[in-house]
Design a protein around this motif. Structure first.
Motif, mmCIF file in Angstrom:
data_model
loop_
_atom_site.group_PDB
_atom_site.id
_atom_site.type_symbol
_atom_site.label_atom_id
_atom_site.label_comp_id
_atom_site.label_asym_id
_atom_site.label_seq_id
_atom_site.Cartn_x
_atom_site.Cartn_y
_atom_site.Cartn_z
ATOM 1 N N GLY A 24 10.091 -3.467 0.938
ATOM 2 C CA GLY A 24 9.324 -3.040 2.089
ATOM 3 C C GLY A 24 7.866 -2.788 1.771
ATOM 4 O O GLY A 24 7.012 -3.006 2.616
ATOM 5 N N GLY A 25 7.555 -2.326 0.607
ATOM 6 C CA GLY A 25 6.164 -1.993 0.290
ATOM 7 C C GLY A 25 5.240 -3.186 0.370
ATOM 8 O O GLY A 25 4.237 -3.172 1.096
ATOM 9 N N GLN A 59 5.461 -4.793 3.976
ATOM 10 C CA GLN A 59 4.733 -4.012 4.977
ATOM 11 C C GLN A 59 3.226 -4.178 4.814
ATOM 12 O O GLN A 59 2.491 -4.254 5.800
ATOM 13 N N THR A 64 2.256 -7.539 6.232
ATOM 14 C CA THR A 64 2.323 -7.516 7.692
ATOM 15 C C THR A 64 1.121 -6.790 8.275
ATOM 16 O O THR A 64 0.518 -7.244 9.253
ATOM 17 N N ALA A 65 0.761 -5.668 7.685
ATOM 18 C CA ALA A 65 -0.383 -4.908 8.182
ATOM 19 C C ALA A 65 -1.682 -5.691 8.019
ATOM 20 O O ALA A 65 -2.530 -5.706 8.919
#
Length: 112
Positions: free
Chosen positions: A67-68, A71, A74-75
């Motif tokens: 996820g790190g 994410q 994605t950001a």
């Protein structure tokens, strides 16, 4: 240095280059044969097991899928998309203002 001396020097350099090319080719052939001879089936199996163990211990998919990193990507993509959209909106606004000024200028001028 005369022209004949230059020709002689070039011929010597070509001869030296050819001898080095032959020596390099012979050494490359020896290296290939010794490399192939060193890779016995047992060594290939051991190398495969070691590589598999190391890849399994590194767990690269877990770090990316945790996820790190995902994410963060994605950001960043959202940030870049919003910046591009804002720039496009500003350009569209400028184009609309320019079109409005051109339309006003053509209406104000009398026809000949």
């Amino acid at each position: 240095m005369g022209f004949d001396a230059l020709i002689t020097k070039v011929q010597q350099a070509e001869a030296a280059l050819e001898s080095r090319e032959r020596r390099t080719s012979e050494q490359w052939t020896r290296l290939k044969s010794s490399w192939r001879a060193a890779w016995t089936p047992g060594r290939i199996v051991v190398a495969g097991l070691a590589a598999g163990f190391l890849v399994g211990r590194a767990r690269p998919l877990r770090a990316a899928g945790g996820g790190g990193v995902l994410q963060l990507l994605t950001a960043l993509s959202g940030l870049l998309a919003s910046g591009s959209a804002q720039a496009a909106a500003e350009q569209a606004g400028d184009a609309a203002d320019a079109a409005q000024q051109t339309a006003t200028a053509t209406q104000d001028t009398p026809a000949p």
